[in-house]
Motif scaffolding. Structure first.
Motif, PDB file in Angstrom:
ATOM      1  N   LEU A 114       0.887  -1.232   0.008  1.00 33.04           N
ATOM      2  CA  LEU A 114       0.025  -0.031  -0.097  1.00 33.04           C
ATOM      3  C   LEU A 114       0.876   1.155  -0.062  1.00 33.04           C
ATOM      4  N   GLY A 115       2.042   1.300   0.702  1.00 36.50           N
ATOM      5  CA  GLY A 115       2.846   2.360   0.812  1.00 36.50           C
ATOM      6  C   GLY A 115       3.586   2.600  -0.797  1.00 36.50           C
ATOM      7  N   ALA A 116       3.984   1.466  -1.360  1.00 44.05           N
ATOM      8  CA  ALA A 116       4.387   1.700  -2.677  1.00 44.05           C
ATOM      9  C   ALA A 116       3.327   2.414  -3.737  1.00 44.05           C
ATOM     10  N   LEU A 117       2.112   1.677  -3.464  1.00 42.76           N
ATOM     11  CA  LEU A 117       1.014   2.208  -4.336  1.00 42.76           C
ATOM     12  C   LEU A 117       0.950   3.744  -4.010  1.00 42.76           C
ATOM     13  N   VAL A 118       0.834   4.189  -2.745  1.00 41.04           N
ATOM     14  CA  VAL A 118       0.649   5.616  -2.544  1.00 41.04           C
ATOM     15  C   VAL A 118       1.702   6.358  -3.093  1.00 41.04           C
ATOM     16  N   THR A 119       2.983   5.583  -2.840  1.00 45.90           N
ATOM     17  CA  THR A 119       4.311   6.564  -3.365  1.00 45.90           C
ATOM     18  C   THR A 119       4.101   6.688  -4.861  1.00 45.90           C
ATOM     19  N   GLY A 120       3.791   5.653  -5.603  1.00 48.22           N
ATOM     20  CA  GLY A 120       3.684   5.754  -6.869  1.00 48.22           C
ATOM     21  C   GLY A 120       2.651   6.523  -7.451  1.00 48.22           C
TER      22      GLY A 120
END
Length: 403
Positions: A114-120
């Motif tokens: 989820l963190g990677a998704l938000v960063t993206g």
């Protein structure tokens, strides 16, 4: 047009889209997104150990980042014109700060994804927002400024893995947190970004006629946009394909692991250097000429890479020639397809899709043929890019840059 230029000269910075600190901060922002994208690969061994993941499971982090990136481009494109530029960029930086911190400190893998998704998502907003503003915010200097901006992405892509290599993969959380803090700090210079720009016209993006081409030009607009998308998908596919498969190909033709890895680093370095070198050339040559030379050059270099003795040098040449295509094509696109307000978002999103697809598509080609055929397969893609550029040049001859 000359009256407008004279008025701009008199009013000075009041008519500028970016203050000098904001330009510097934008370049730092592109270093940041380049670094963040490049951190996932070197962090994979530590991620696998920490969360007990398979190689494909750990690779989902980069996939989540790219999915967020494409979504961010399309979502922030919808917001462009409805909200100010400062808010668009500010939300993007804030999402990168929150997402990067969440990825670094996540107690389990779903939260890390989820963190990677938000960063993206924030990554996509910055990629879209700054490219959109730089494409029109500097007049005739826009192609030069876009090349300089995107060159800083390459600097970040070099810095990110170097940091992980120096500190160790197990220290990836600290690196992500540092870049998250940097993203938060980039909120401060946003006051130097012009909040509303002339191309927005003060009209919200969903206003009647905001992005609907006239009926008489809709077919031509669709054709132009379709070929631009093809050019962007394929050239980014070549870019990512060389970056991902060059080491494998070089090892297959007899080079050692160290030489293969070093040659790949040189490829990325040449891609970064190429954007700095072409910036002054954009003030003398038109975008179609620069992109045609770039496509022809990368095609010749990929053909040369079939020869084992020339391969490492040829791949470096690919990096040099392919460098200007992405940033130089955006002002050309904006001028050539003015009826499609969302053309920029489509090609930027398409470029991300091209990067994601390059790995599995080339992998399948290698299964059908052999790894020695990598440069030949990429040559075909580059040749199609050259053909697309030739078609676009003929179709847009009437379009000329504004003074």
């Amino acid at each position: 047009m000359h009256t407008l230029s004279a008025r701009s000269a008199k009013t000075g910075s009041a008519d500028r889209w970016f203050s000098t600190p904001a330009i510097v901060a934008s370049c730092v922002g592109f270093v940041l997104i380049g670094a963040l994208q490049s951190l996932y690969g070197p962090a994979l061994p530590a991620l696998r150990e920490e969360f007990g993941l398979s190689p494909s499971g750990a690779g989902l982090a980069l996939s989540a980042h790219f999915i967020g990136g494409v979504t961010g481009v399309l979502a922030f494109d919808r917001a462009y014109g409805r909200i100010g530029n400062r808010a668009l960029l500010g939300v993007s930086y804030a999402l990168m700060a929150v997402g990067g911190t969440a990825f670094a400190l996540a107690p389990n893998w779903p939260l890390a994804l989820l963190g990677a998704l938000v960063t993206g998502f924030g990554f996509g907003g910055i990629d879209y927002g700054l490219n959109q503003l730089f494409a029109t915010g500097f007049g005739r200097r826009s192609p030069a400024m876009l090349n300089i901006l995107n060159a800083h992405f390459g600097i970040g892509a070099i810095i990110g893995p170097a940091l992980i290599g120096a500190l160790g993969a197990d220290r990836y959380p600290a690196v992500f947190v540092v870049f998250a803090v940097l993203a938060a700090l980039l909120l401060l210079p946003l006051g130097g970004v012009r909040d509303r720009t002339p191309d927005q016209g003060g009209r919200p993006a969903d206003a009647p006629g905001a992005d609907a081409p006239a009926a008489g030009v809709s077919s031509r607009t669709a054709s132009l946009l379709g070929v631009f998308v093809l050019l962007y998908v394929l050239h980014v596919g070549v870019e990512a394909g060389v970056g991902g498969w060059e080491p494998t190909h070089l090892e297959a033709v007899g080079y050692g692991t160290t030489v293969a890895a070093s040659a790949t680093s040189v490829y990325w370095l040449m891609l970064t250097l190429g954007r700095f070198l072409v910036a002054p050339l954009t003030l003398r040559w038109s975008e179609p000429v620069i992109i045609a030379v770039s496509c022809a050059g990368m095609s010749v270099c990929l053909l040369a890479a079939v020869l084992p003795g020339a391969a490492p040098y040829a791949y470096a040449g690919v990096g040099l020639f392919i460098a200007p295509i992405f940033p130089t094509g955006l002002p050309w696109l904006k001028r050539a397809v003015p009826a499609a307000q969302r053309a920029g978002a489509l090609v930027i999103a398409a470029s991300m899709v091209g990067g994601v697809a390059a790995g599995p598509v080339l992998g399948r080609a290698i299964e059908l043929f052999e790894v020695r055929m990598v440069p030949a397969v990429l040559f075909v893609l580059a040749a199609v890019c050259l053909a697309a550029t030739w078609w676009l040049t003929r179709a847009t001859r009437s379009a000329r840059p504004a003074d």
